[in-house]
Scaffold this motif. Structure first.
Motif, PDB file in Angstrom:
ATOM      1  N   GLY A 278       0.841  -1.204   0.000  1.00 10.77           N
ATOM      2  CA  GLY A 278       0.000   0.000   0.000  1.00 10.77           C
ATOM      3  C   GLY A 278       0.867   1.241   0.000  1.00 10.77           C
TER       4      GLY A 278
ATOM      5  N   SER B 200       1.767   3.086  -2.642  1.00 10.86           N
ATOM      6  CA  SER B 200       1.571   4.025  -3.757  1.00 10.86           C
ATOM      7  C   SER B 200       0.900   5.321  -3.321  1.00 10.86           C
ATOM      8  CB  SER B 200       0.755   3.358  -4.868  1.00 10.86           C
ATOM      9  OG  SER B 200      -0.504   2.947  -4.372  1.00 10.86           O
TER      10      SER B 200
ATOM     11  N   SER C  39      -4.660  -1.985  10.703  1.00  8.13           N
ATOM     12  CA  SER C  39      -6.071  -2.264  10.961  1.00  8.13           C
ATOM     13  C   SER C  39      -6.811  -0.926  10.964  1.00  8.13           C
ATOM     14  CB  SER C  39      -6.203  -3.031  12.281  1.00  8.13           C
ATOM     15  OG  SER C  39      -7.543  -3.342  12.529  1.00  8.13           O
TER      16      SER C  39
ATOM     17  N   THR D  49      -5.926  10.846   3.717  1.00  7.86           N
ATOM     18  CA  THR D  49      -5.422  10.079   2.577  1.00  7.86           C
ATOM     19  C   THR D  49      -6.539   9.952   1.545  1.00  7.86           C
ATOM     20  OG1 THR D  49      -6.187   7.970   3.440  1.00  7.86           O
ATOM     21  CG2 THR D  49      -3.990   8.670   4.122  1.00  7.86           C
TER      22      THR D  49
HETATM   23  N1  LIG Z   1      -6.884   7.057   6.329  1.00 13.09           N
HETATM   24  C1  LIG Z   1      -7.398   6.672   7.473  1.00 13.09           C
HETATM   25  O1  LIG Z   1      -7.868   7.471   8.291  1.00 13.09           O
HETATM   26  C2  LIG Z   1      -7.395   5.217   7.828  1.00 13.09           C
HETATM   27  C3  LIG Z   1      -8.045   4.837   9.002  1.00 13.09           C
HETATM   28  C4  LIG Z   1      -8.020   3.517   9.393  1.00 13.09           C
HETATM   29  C5  LIG Z   1      -7.344   2.572   8.634  1.00 13.09           C
HETATM   30  N2  LIG Z   1      -6.727   2.944   7.484  1.00 13.09           N
HETATM   31  C6  LIG Z   1      -6.041   1.894   6.744  1.00 13.09           C
HETATM   32  O2  LIG Z   1      -4.781   2.380   6.347  1.00 13.09           O
HETATM   33  C7  LIG Z   1      -4.344   1.657   5.204  1.00 13.09           C
HETATM   34  C8  LIG Z   1      -3.830   2.632   4.159  1.00 13.09           C
HETATM   35  O3  LIG Z   1      -4.910   3.420   3.705  1.00 13.09           O
HETATM   36  P1  LIG Z   1      -4.764   4.976   3.351  1.00 13.09           P
HETATM   37  O4  LIG Z   1      -5.645   5.730   4.255  1.00 13.09           O
HETATM   38  O5  LIG Z   1      -3.320   5.334   3.277  1.00 13.09           O
HETATM   39  O6  LIG Z   1      -5.488   5.023   1.924  1.00 13.09           O
HETATM   40  P2  LIG Z   1      -4.932   4.993   0.426  1.00 13.09           P
HETATM   41  O7  LIG Z   1      -4.114   6.213   0.157  1.00 13.09           O
HETATM   42  O8  LIG Z   1      -6.104   4.694  -0.415  1.00 13.09           O
HETATM   43  O9  LIG Z   1      -3.932   3.771   0.422  1.00 13.09           O
HETATM   44  C9  LIG Z   1      -4.343   2.446   0.224  1.00 13.09           C
HETATM   45  C10 LIG Z   1      -3.152   1.706  -0.344  1.00 13.09           C
HETATM   46  O10 LIG Z   1      -3.474   0.325  -0.453  1.00 13.09           O
HETATM   47  C11 LIG Z   1      -3.190  -0.101  -1.775  1.00 13.09           C
HETATM   48  N3  LIG Z   1      -4.106  -1.173  -2.141  1.00 13.09           N
HETATM   49  C12 LIG Z   1      -5.472  -1.204  -2.028  1.00 13.09           C
HETATM   50  N4  LIG Z   1      -5.948  -2.367  -2.488  1.00 13.09           N
HETATM   51  C13 LIG Z   1      -4.881  -3.089  -2.921  1.00 13.09           C
HETATM   52  C14 LIG Z   1      -4.717  -4.357  -3.504  1.00 13.09           C
HETATM   53  N5  LIG Z   1      -5.762  -5.160  -3.746  1.00 13.09           N
HETATM   54  N6  LIG Z   1      -3.459  -4.786  -3.814  1.00 13.09           N
HETATM   55  C15 LIG Z   1      -2.380  -3.995  -3.580  1.00 13.09           C
HETATM   56  N7  LIG Z   1      -2.474  -2.786  -3.012  1.00 13.09           N
HETATM   57  C16 LIG Z   1      -3.696  -2.336  -2.701  1.00 13.09           C
HETATM   58  C17 LIG Z   1      -3.371   1.143  -2.649  1.00 13.09           C
HETATM   59  O11 LIG Z   1      -2.572   1.058  -3.809  1.00 13.09           O
HETATM   60  P3  LIG Z   1      -3.088   0.749  -5.293  1.00 13.09           P
HETATM   61  O12 LIG Z   1      -4.432   1.389  -5.454  1.00 13.09           O
HETATM   62  O13 LIG Z   1      -2.007   1.356  -6.131  1.00 13.09           O
HETATM   63  O14 LIG Z   1      -3.122  -0.743  -5.386  1.00 13.09           O
HETATM   64  C18 LIG Z   1      -2.793   2.209  -1.729  1.00 13.09           C
HETATM   65  O15 LIG Z   1      -1.381   2.250  -1.856  1.00 13.09           O
HETATM   66  C19 LIG Z   1      -5.528   0.817   4.742  1.00 13.09           C
HETATM   67  O16 LIG Z   1      -5.338  -0.518   5.155  1.00 13.09           O
HETATM   68  C20 LIG Z   1      -6.702   1.449   5.464  1.00 13.09           C
HETATM   69  O17 LIG Z   1      -7.744   0.540   5.693  1.00 13.09           O
HETATM   70  C21 LIG Z   1      -6.741   4.248   7.060  1.00 13.09           C
END
Ligand SMILES: NC(=O)c1ccc[n+]([C@@H]2O[C@H](COP(=O)([O-])OP(=O)(O)OC[C@H]3O[C@@H](n4cnc5c(N)ncnc54)[C@H](OP(=O)(O)O)[C@@H]3O)[C@@H](O)[C@H]2O)c1
Length: 234
Positions: free
Chosen positions: A13, A15, A142, A192
């Protein structure tokens, strides 16, 4: 000494969002990286930025739902950098937003595949490489959703991410004797693509800390990093 000097790390993740920010911090903390996600161009830009800043990273594009990708990431860490010490299994998505009674079975299965089965596959291949290295640290991303807050429409997401807590505890118990620590990070309110908000992207220093020198007694935990947002009821 930097938190991750001499360490080799996988970050999924990477990217965008949390994974991208963590990759830059890990590199600044001394780790050499294998970064993964599906979007190849974004990974390429990240590798270039890390290189320009004096770090070292290699990109592997692919889908974390696929066993072959999880195997390949470990192979690249070993072939390119000589082994694996650290894994930040962070890729994830929120999937179909629907009340549980309206959620499709495909939507449910998709969340389990992206957020939970991927974690099993990651650990399955990372653990032997870390044992060969004499130890290591694994962190899964998580969420506070399903931990400190029930949110309507997020049943599949919450269940898939809550499953990580169980996996972390079992892995930590299995791997303590092998000098491998396993933890979950529970972010919230992080600006994000997955959760757009009108504030700066906070540094993901906590995850570098968990993997690093000063957290050697931290294992089996699920650690909130949400600025208190999920326990604030006022
Ligand atoms: N932002 C928040 O407040 C928040 C809160 C709780 C948890 N989280 C968790 O934090 C993590 C990162 O999320 P983020 O907030 O940084 O959002 P984000 O910018 O959308 O990042 C998600 C990342 O996961 C990758 N990804 C998604 N599905 C994938 C797949 N099938 N195979 C490979 N890569 C995949 C995406 O890359 P590609 O699209 O290039 O594949 C991207 O790099 C996630 O697990 C999310 O559930 C975030």
């Amino acid at each position: 000494m930097r938190h991750l000097d001499g360490k080799v790390a996988i970050i999924t993740g990477a990217s965008s969002g949390i994974g991208r920010a963590a990759a830059k911090i890990f590199a600044a903390e001394g780790a050499r990286l294998v970064v993964a996600a599906r979007r190849e161009a974004e990974l390429g830009m990240l590798v270039e930025e890390i290189g320009d800043a004096g770090g070292e990273a290699v990109a592997v594009a692919g889908d974390v739902r696929e066993e072959a990708l999880n195997r390949r990431l470990v192979e690249v860490a070993v072939e390119r950098f000589g082994g694996l010490d650290v894994a930040f299994n962070n890729a994830g998505s929120t999937g179909e937003s629907a009340l549980v009674a309206d959620l499709s079975l495909d939507g449910w299965n998709e969340m389990l595949a992206v957020n939970l089965t991927s974690a099993f596959l990651a650990a399955k291949y990372q653990v032997p490489a870390m044992i060969a290295r004499g130890g290591g640290s694994i962190v899964f991303t998580s969420t506070f959703v399903g931990h400190t807050a029930g949110m309507p429409g997020m049943g599949a997401y919450a269940a898939s991410k809550a499953g990580l807590t169980g996996l972390v505890q079992v892995l930590a118990a299995e791997l303590g004797p092998k000098n491998i620590r396993v933890n979950a990070l529970l972010p919230g309110g992080t600006d994000t693509a997955l959760n757009p908000a009108n504030f700066e992207n906070p540094d993901m220093q906590l995850v570098a800390f968990i993997h690093g020198l000063h957290a050697s007694f931290v294992t089996g935990t699920s650690m909130l990093a949400d600025g208190g947002v999920s326990i604030n009821r006022t």
